[in-house]
Design a protein around this motif. Structure first.
Motif, PDB file in Angstrom:
ATOM      1  N   SER A 185      63.540 -74.408  72.952  1.00 20.95           N
ATOM      2  CA  SER A 185      63.050 -73.060  73.242  1.00 20.95           C
ATOM      3  C   SER A 185      61.526 -73.019  73.132  1.00 20.95           C
ATOM      4  CB  SER A 185      63.654 -72.065  72.256  1.00 20.95           C
ATOM      5  OG  SER A 185      63.095 -72.263  70.964  1.00 20.95           O
TER       6      SER A 185
ATOM      7  N   ALA B 163      59.943 -70.919  71.317  1.00 25.80           N
ATOM      8  CA  ALA B 163      59.663 -70.739  69.891  1.00 25.80           C
ATOM      9  C   ALA B 163      59.672 -72.085  69.168  1.00 25.80           C
ATOM     10  CB  ALA B 163      60.678 -69.792  69.251  1.00 25.80           C
TER      11      ALA B 163
ATOM     12  N   GLU C  66      61.873 -73.897  64.592  1.00 27.79           N
ATOM     13  CA  GLU C  66      61.984 -72.776  65.525  1.00 27.79           C
ATOM     14  C   GLU C  66      61.723 -71.424  64.866  1.00 27.79           C
ATOM     15  OE1 GLU C  66      64.844 -70.983  69.030  1.00 27.79           O
ATOM     16  OE2 GLU C  66      65.418 -72.826  68.012  1.00 27.79           O
ATOM     17  N   PHE C  67      62.343 -71.170  63.734  1.00 28.90           N
ATOM     18  CA  PHE C  67      62.263 -69.838  63.159  1.00 28.90           C
ATOM     19  C   PHE C  67      61.069 -69.656  62.222  1.00 28.90           C
ATOM     20  CE2 PHE C  67      66.793 -70.430  64.238  1.00 28.90           C
ATOM     21  CZ  PHE C  67      66.833 -69.520  65.267  1.00 28.90           C
TER      22      PHE C  67
ATOM     23  N   SER D 154      58.504 -68.607  64.896  1.00 25.35           N
ATOM     24  CA  SER D 154      58.648 -67.153  64.969  1.00 25.35           C
ATOM     25  C   SER D 154      57.847 -66.404  63.910  1.00 25.35           C
ATOM     26  CB  SER D 154      60.127 -66.758  64.845  1.00 25.35           C
ATOM     27  OG  SER D 154      60.859 -67.254  65.942  1.00 25.35           O
TER      28      SER D 154
ATOM     29  N   THR E  29      53.531 -68.221  63.667  1.00 28.15           N
ATOM     30  CA  THR E  29      52.752 -67.986  64.894  1.00 28.15           C
ATOM     31  C   THR E  29      52.399 -66.516  65.096  1.00 28.15           C
ATOM     32  OG1 THR E  29      54.803 -67.832  66.162  1.00 28.15           O
ATOM     33  CG2 THR E  29      53.705 -69.998  66.108  1.00 28.15           C
ATOM     34  N   ARG E  30      52.891 -65.631  64.238  1.00 31.78           N
ATOM     35  CA  ARG E  30      52.606 -64.197  64.383  1.00 31.78           C
ATOM     36  C   ARG E  30      51.130 -63.917  64.099  1.00 31.78           C
ATOM     37  NH1 ARG E  30      56.574 -60.551  64.518  1.00 31.78           N
ATOM     38  NH2 ARG E  30      55.345 -59.072  63.312  1.00 31.78           N
TER      39      ARG E  30
END
Length: 142
Positions: A9, A11, A48-49, A53, A56-57
């Protein structure tokens, strides 16, 4: 029989890049390459999470995320993860002095034993971390 390449993905790909940026490509590549059938699901989920997610914010700078993460590792008494994230903190611009102050501050909120263990863990880890970072910087200049 070779493993088939799995489509990842966006992400996951963003997380892999962030994870390498913060922790160093050598650490990340070693973590993934040494994972087995039992531990690979964790590596995938973390990449990934957590890294793709959350890290990377835009709401916190990487330096701030590193300081908060180090503080949580101290509070939870996780010396292995503390070492990993101290390297990330150094890569994100946190100084030795700031790490020392963070450990002292942890004394107030996490207790003496947690603070002392953090001081010891970080002090013992810093020479190797600094050596790895010096080597990485030399490699990037080439």
């Amino acid at each position: 029989m070779p493993k088939a390449k799995t489509k990842r993905s966006k992400a996951y790909e963003a997380g892999l890049a962030m994870r390498k940026k913060v922790l160093g490509p050598d650490h990340v590549e070693r973590s993934i390459s040494t994972a087995d059938e039992f531990t690979m699901p964790f590596q995938d989920a973390a990449t990934e999470f957590a890294w793709g997610s959350v890290w990377t914010r835009p709401g916190l700078a990487l330096r701030e995320r590193s300081l908060v993460t180090v503080a949580m590792c101290i509070a939870l008494n996780r010396p292995h993860e503390l070492k990993v994230h101290v390297r990330g903190a150094i890569r994100n611009g946190v100084t030795r002095k700031e790490l020392s102050e963070l450990c002292l501050h942890a004394f107030l909120y996490c207790g003496g034993p947690a603070s002392m263990d953090a001081f010891r863990t970080i002090r013992d880890a810093l020479p190797e971390i600094e050596k790895l970072e010096k080597r990485a910087k030399a490699g990037r200049r080439r």
